[in-house]
Design a protein around this motif. Structure first.
Motif, PDB file in Angstrom:
ATOM      1  N   LYS A  31     -25.800  45.588  44.503  1.00  0.00           N
ATOM      2  CA  LYS A  31     -25.425  46.950  44.135  1.00  0.00           C
ATOM      3  C   LYS A  31     -25.541  47.916  45.310  1.00  0.00           C
ATOM      4  O   LYS A  31     -24.749  48.846  45.411  1.00  0.00           O
ATOM      5  CB  LYS A  31     -26.287  47.457  42.976  1.00  0.00           C
ATOM      6  N   GLU A  32     -26.543  47.710  46.176  1.00  0.00           N
ATOM      7  CA  GLU A  32     -26.680  48.568  47.355  1.00  0.00           C
ATOM      8  C   GLU A  32     -27.681  47.964  48.327  1.00  0.00           C
ATOM      9  O   GLU A  32     -28.571  47.220  47.921  1.00  0.00           O
ATOM     10  CB  GLU A  32     -27.106  49.982  46.967  1.00  0.00           C
ATOM     11  N   PRO A  33     -27.536  48.281  49.614  1.00  0.00           N
ATOM     12  CA  PRO A  33     -28.514  47.831  50.600  1.00  0.00           C
ATOM     13  C   PRO A  33     -29.766  48.698  50.511  1.00  0.00           C
ATOM     14  O   PRO A  33     -29.727  49.815  49.988  1.00  0.00           O
ATOM     15  CB  PRO A  33     -27.788  48.024  51.931  1.00  0.00           C
ATOM     16  N   LYS A  40     -37.016  46.004  57.672  1.00  0.00           N
ATOM     17  CA  LYS A  40     -36.265  44.814  57.270  1.00  0.00           C
ATOM     18  C   LYS A  40     -35.181  45.212  56.280  1.00  0.00           C
ATOM     19  O   LYS A  40     -35.306  46.183  55.554  1.00  0.00           O
ATOM     20  CB  LYS A  40     -37.181  43.794  56.593  1.00  0.00           C
ATOM     21  N   MET A  41     -34.148  44.415  56.225  1.00  0.00           N
ATOM     22  CA  MET A  41     -33.039  44.691  55.324  1.00  0.00           C
ATOM     23  C   MET A  41     -33.238  43.947  54.014  1.00  0.00           C
ATOM     24  O   MET A  41     -33.599  42.780  53.989  1.00  0.00           O
ATOM     25  CB  MET A  41     -31.721  44.245  55.970  1.00  0.00           C
ATOM     26  N   GLY A  42     -32.985  44.649  52.928  1.00  0.00           N
ATOM     27  CA  GLY A  42     -33.026  44.059  51.602  1.00  0.00           C
ATOM     28  C   GLY A  42     -31.828  44.563  50.811  1.00  0.00           C
ATOM     29  O   GLY A  42     -31.056  45.401  51.288  1.00  0.00           O
ATOM     30  N   TYR A  43     -31.692  44.060  49.596  1.00  0.00           N
ATOM     31  CA  TYR A  43     -30.566  44.458  48.760  1.00  0.00           C
ATOM     32  C   TYR A  43     -31.028  44.600  47.321  1.00  0.00           C
ATOM     33  O   TYR A  43     -31.828  43.794  46.840  1.00  0.00           O
ATOM     34  CB  TYR A  43     -29.446  43.414  48.820  1.00  0.00           C
ATOM     35  N   ILE A  44     -30.517  45.590  46.634  1.00  0.00           N
ATOM     36  CA  ILE A  44     -30.743  45.728  45.204  1.00  0.00           C
ATOM     37  C   ILE A  44     -29.708  44.862  44.509  1.00  0.00           C
ATOM     38  O   ILE A  44     -28.508  44.979  44.762  1.00  0.00           O
ATOM     39  CB  ILE A  44     -30.647  47.192  44.762  1.00  0.00           C
ATOM     40  N   VAL A  45     -30.209  43.962  43.651  1.00  0.00           N
ATOM     41  CA  VAL A  45     -29.349  43.005  42.955  1.00  0.00           C
ATOM     42  C   VAL A  45     -29.459  43.262  41.454  1.00  0.00           C
ATOM     43  O   VAL A  45     -30.562  43.403  40.914  1.00  0.00           O
ATOM     44  CB  VAL A  45     -29.761  41.546  43.268  1.00  0.00           C
ATOM     45  N   ALA A  46     -28.323  43.327  40.782  1.00  0.00           N
ATOM     46  CA  ALA A  46     -28.272  43.521  39.327  1.00  0.00           C
ATOM     47  C   ALA A  46     -27.842  42.211  38.666  1.00  0.00           C
ATOM     48  O   ALA A  46     -27.027  41.462  39.212  1.00  0.00           O
ATOM     49  CB  ALA A  46     -27.288  44.626  38.970  1.00  0.00           C
ATOM     50  N   PHE A  47     -28.406  41.974  37.480  1.00  0.00           N
ATOM     51  CA  PHE A  47     -28.147  40.746  36.738  1.00  0.00           C
ATOM     52  C   PHE A  47     -27.439  41.055  35.427  1.00  0.00           C
ATOM     53  O   PHE A  47     -27.384  42.200  34.987  1.00  0.00           O
ATOM     54  CB  PHE A  47     -29.479  40.020  36.462  1.00  0.00           C
ATOM     55  N   ASN A  48     -26.929  40.015  34.769  1.00  0.00           N
ATOM     56  CA  ASN A  48     -26.199  40.170  33.502  1.00  0.00           C
ATOM     57  C   ASN A  48     -27.030  40.800  32.391  1.00  0.00           C
ATOM     58  O   ASN A  48     -26.489  41.399  31.473  1.00  0.00           O
ATOM     59  CB  ASN A  48     -25.658  38.817  33.016  1.00  0.00           C
ATOM     60  N   ASP A  49     -28.350  40.663  32.457  1.00  0.00           N
ATOM     61  CA  ASP A  49     -29.210  41.235  31.413  1.00  0.00           C
ATOM     62  C   ASP A  49     -29.579  42.700  31.701  1.00  0.00           C
ATOM     63  O   ASP A  49     -30.507  43.227  31.110  1.00  0.00           O
ATOM     64  CB  ASP A  49     -30.466  40.390  31.226  1.00  0.00           C
ATOM     65  N   ASN A  50     -28.858  43.334  32.622  1.00  0.00           N
ATOM     66  CA  ASN A  50     -29.051  44.730  33.034  1.00  0.00           C
ATOM     67  C   ASN A  50     -30.322  44.970  33.830  1.00  0.00           C
ATOM     68  O   ASN A  50     -30.646  46.112  34.140  1.00  0.00           O
ATOM     69  CB  ASN A  50     -28.988  45.695  31.842  1.00  0.00           C
ATOM     70  N   ALA A  51     -31.070  43.929  34.173  1.00  0.00           N
ATOM     71  CA  ALA A  51     -32.237  44.060  35.043  1.00  0.00           C
ATOM     72  C   ALA A  51     -31.752  44.162  36.481  1.00  0.00           C
ATOM     73  O   ALA A  51     -30.700  43.619  36.842  1.00  0.00           O
ATOM     74  CB  ALA A  51     -33.150  42.845  34.883  1.00  0.00           C
ATOM     75  N   PHE A  55     -34.376  42.454  46.791  1.00  0.00           N
ATOM     76  CA  PHE A  55     -34.779  41.198  47.397  1.00  0.00           C
ATOM     77  C   PHE A  55     -34.574  41.297  48.894  1.00  0.00           C
ATOM     78  O   PHE A  55     -33.664  41.981  49.358  1.00  0.00           O
ATOM     79  CB  PHE A  55     -33.918  40.030  46.870  1.00  0.00           C
ATOM     80  N   PHE A  56     -35.430  40.602  49.654  1.00  0.00           N
ATOM     81  CA  PHE A  56     -35.191  40.470  51.086  1.00  0.00           C
ATOM     82  C   PHE A  56     -33.913  39.654  51.278  1.00  0.00           C
ATOM     83  O   PHE A  56     -33.565  38.816  50.436  1.00  0.00           O
ATOM     84  CB  PHE A  56     -36.346  39.734  51.771  1.00  0.00           C
ATOM     85  N   GLN A  57     -33.246  39.871  52.396  1.00  0.00           N
ATOM     86  CA  GLN A  57     -31.999  39.149  52.673  1.00  0.00           C
ATOM     87  C   GLN A  57     -32.219  37.642  52.678  1.00  0.00           C
ATOM     88  O   GLN A  57     -31.381  36.889  52.187  1.00  0.00           O
ATOM     89  CB  GLN A  57     -31.411  39.597  54.009  1.00  0.00           C
ATOM     90  N   ASP A  58     -33.364  37.186  53.198  1.00  0.00           N
ATOM     91  CA  ASP A  58     -33.592  35.736  53.262  1.00  0.00           C
ATOM     92  C   ASP A  58     -33.933  35.113  51.910  1.00  0.00           C
ATOM     93  O   ASP A  58     -34.071  33.893  51.799  1.00  0.00           O
ATOM     94  CB  ASP A  58     -34.650  35.392  54.306  1.00  0.00           C
ATOM     95  N   GLU A  59     -34.071  35.930  50.862  1.00  0.00           N
ATOM     96  CA  GLU A  59     -34.267  35.404  49.509  1.00  0.00           C
ATOM     97  C   GLU A  59     -32.956  35.200  48.774  1.00  0.00           C
ATOM     98  O   GLU A  59     -32.957  34.707  47.643  1.00  0.00           O
ATOM     99  CB  GLU A  59     -35.128  36.390  48.699  1.00  0.00           C
ATOM    100  N   LEU A  60     -31.853  35.562  49.417  1.00  0.00           N
ATOM    101  CA  LEU A  60     -30.538  35.512  48.782  1.00  0.00           C
ATOM    102  C   LEU A  60     -29.628  34.523  49.485  1.00  0.00           C
ATOM    103  O   LEU A  60     -29.726  34.339  50.707  1.00  0.00           O
ATOM    104  CB  LEU A  60     -29.884  36.897  48.829  1.00  0.00           C
ATOM    105  N   GLU A  61     -28.716  33.923  48.741  1.00  0.00           N
ATOM    106  CA  GLU A  61     -27.659  33.112  49.349  1.00  0.00           C
ATOM    107  C   GLU A  61     -26.333  33.539  48.753  1.00  0.00           C
ATOM    108  O   GLU A  61     -26.246  33.838  47.542  1.00  0.00           O
ATOM    109  CB  GLU A  61     -27.900  31.612  49.176  1.00  0.00           C
ATOM    110  N   GLU A  62     -25.338  33.586  49.589  1.00  0.00           N
ATOM    111  CA  GLU A  62     -24.014  34.027  49.149  1.00  0.00           C
ATOM    112  C   GLU A  62     -23.415  33.000  48.186  1.00  0.00           C
ATOM    113  O   GLU A  62     -23.584  31.802  48.364  1.00  0.00           O
ATOM    114  CB  GLU A  62     -23.099  34.201  50.353  1.00  0.00           C
ATOM    115  N   VAL A  63     -22.728  33.503  47.172  1.00  0.00           N
ATOM    116  CA  VAL A  63     -22.018  32.644  46.222  1.00  0.00           C
ATOM    117  C   VAL A  63     -20.532  32.857  46.451  1.00  0.00           C
ATOM    118  O   VAL A  63     -20.052  33.979  46.357  1.00  0.00           O
ATOM    119  CB  VAL A  63     -22.392  32.998  44.762  1.00  0.00           C
ATOM    120  N   TRP A  64     -19.864  31.789  46.753  1.00  0.00           N
ATOM    121  CA  TRP A  64     -18.412  31.862  46.989  1.00  0.00           C
ATOM    122  C   TRP A  64     -17.690  31.329  45.766  1.00  0.00           C
ATOM    123  O   TRP A  64     -17.863  30.167  45.409  1.00  0.00           O
ATOM    124  CB  TRP A  64     -18.025  31.072  48.226  1.00  0.00           C
ATOM    125  N   ALA A  65     -16.960  32.187  45.119  1.00  0.00           N
ATOM    126  CA  ALA A  65     -16.231  31.735  43.931  1.00  0.00           C
ATOM    127  C   ALA A  65     -14.820  32.246  43.946  1.00  0.00           C
ATOM    128  O   ALA A  65     -14.506  33.244  44.459  1.00  0.00           O
ATOM    129  CB  ALA A  65     -16.936  32.188  42.670  1.00  0.00           C
TER     130      ALA A  65
END
Length: 65
Positions: A31-33, A40-51, A55-65
């Motif tokens: 949703k936003e950096p 350090k760089m992190g990102y706000i991540v939103a999920f389907n359950d509205n939560a 997360f730190f960047q190294d806790e995330l992996e890109e999903v290619w779909a």
């Protein structure tokens, strides 16, 4: 990583928020950096359950779909 991109949570370092530890393996949308912990760089991540949380960047992996 960019706003709107899908990411999978591959780890979770914040021991103070156990309600998000179960998000490991789930896919969310960036949703936003966010600058965290001394620049350090992190990102706000939103999920389907509205939560959402950051997360730190190294806790995330890109999903290619």
């Amino acid at each position: 990583m960019q706003v709107g991109q899908k990411v999978r949570i591959r780890g979770f370092q914040d021991k103070g928020a156990p309600e998000f530890a179960n998000k490991v393996g789930e896919v969310g949308i960036i949703k936003e950096p966010k600058i965290v912990d001394g620049g350090k760089m992190g990102y706000i991540v939103a999920f389907n359950d509205n939560a959402s949380t950051w997360f730190f960047q190294d806790e995330l992996e890109e999903v290619w779909a």
